[in-house]
Design an enzyme around this catalytic site. Structure first.
Site, short mmCIF file in Angstrom:
data_model
loop_
_atom_site.label_atom_id
_atom_site.label_comp_id
_atom_site.label_asym_id
_atom_site.label_seq_id
_atom_site.Cartn_x
_atom_site.Cartn_y
_atom_site.Cartn_z
CB ALA A 120 46.67 47.05 51.40
N GLY A 128 48.26 51.33 53.69
CA GLY A 128 46.82 51.47 53.87
C GLY A 128 46.43 51.90 55.28
CD GLU A 167 47.18 54.54 51.15
OE1 GLU A 167 47.08 53.31 51.39
OE2 GLU A 167 47.42 54.97 50.01
CD GLU A 220 51.85 52.40 50.13
OE1 GLU A 220 52.75 53.21 50.45
OE2 GLU A 220 50.74 52.38 50.67
#
Ligand code: CAA
Length: 261
Positions: free
Chosen positions: A63, A108, A111, A131
């Protein structure tokens, strides 16, 4: 679309996250465009989708850290939901989705790959959930899907240590199904997509539904889910044609493509 490329190739399609300068990091715009592109897939023709990243270096490097850096608690939760909604749309997309992971799949990006049905990667791929090194938890489904895919113990180790792993280790722990050279990766993904697309489309969709919904249910309930989807196939022309073709003893016959019915 600024950040998504989409190409339909007959009965399968290739979707490319195209924000190469930021290693294809997922900001709000990329997520919105990804969502819109999924909505626009012509499911009357497309029977399998491949997702990859632009360039030779990265699938998706996570992200967007710049965008997340100033978020409040409420905004953080909303950003997580925005990502989670898109990942869930991929996971429950009616047709199979293959992640062709062509480099970094971090945060992300890992993910996104885990929301796909099947993951294959290039030999330069790097997976990880970094993260906690940034002061946050995985936020686009990583705490849930990694544990389901590779087991809670290994998922916890990777998430708590924030350690990145290379393609060979991702293969060893079952995070990816195969490792290819960079040149071979997309052709391999497309070949798999084309193979899937040749099979009876409703049967393939029902398999995806049965596996996904069954995994969230106990065994008794899961088998009922399977029975209903199995039964539903007997209303399709593809079942009638596929079985009649098998039973026909004429050796000269040629199998017709399955129809989307
Ligand atoms: N967000 C925003 N920009 C990113 C990014 C990200 N996740 N990853 C890379 N970029 C940008 C860099 O800022 C850089 O931009 P500039 O050229 O403008 O400086 C550009 O992409 C190239 O990156 P690097 O110069 O860092 O390339 P590198 O080869 O030296 O390193 C890398 C590559 C190891 C992947 C490194 O970029 C990196 O560590 N990126 C961050 C990875 C990460 O922590 N991802 C998880 C994000 S959090 C998350 O995803 C939360 C969630 O679950 C939803």
């Amino acid at each position: 679309m600024d950040y998504i490329l989409y190409e339909q190739k007959g009965n399968y399609a290739v979707l490319t996250i195209n924000r190469e300068k930021a290693l294809n990091a997922l900001n709000s715009q990329v997520l919105e465009e990804l969502d819109g592109t999924l909505d626009a897939v012509d499911l009357s023709q497309v029977r399998c989708l491949v997702i990859t990243g632009a360039g030779a270096k990265s699938f998706v490097a996570g992200a967007d850290i710049g965008e997340m850096s100033t978020l409040t608690k409420e905004e953080g939760e909303a950003f997580g939901k925005k990502g989670n909604d898109v990942m869930r749309k991929i996971e429950t997309f009616p047709i199979p989705v293959i992640a062709a992971v062509n480099g970094f799949a971090l945060g992300g990006g890992c993910e996104l790959s885990m929301s796909c049905d099947i993951r294959i990667c290039s030999d330069n791929a790097v997976f990880g959930q970094p993260e906690v090194g940034l002061g946050i938890t995985p936020g686009f489904g990583g705490t849930q899907r990694l544990a389901r895919l590779i087991g809670a113990g290994m998922a916890k180790q990777l998430i708590y240590t924030a350690r990145n792993i290379k393609a060979d280790e991702a293969y060893r722990i079952g995070l990816v199904n195969g490792v290819y050279s960079q040149e071979e990766l997309l052709p391999a993904a497309e070949k798999m997509a084309s193979t899937i697309a040749k099979n009876a489309p409703i049967a393939v969709r029902n398999c995806k539904k049965a596996i996904n919904e069954g995994l969230d249910a106990d065994m008794e309930e899961a088998l009922v889910i399977e029975e209903k989807l199995f039964g539903g196939c007997f209303e399709t022309e593809d079942q009638k044609y596929g079985m009649a073709f098998f039973l026909d003893k004429n050796k000269e016959k040629v199998k017709e493509p399955f129809r989307n019915c």
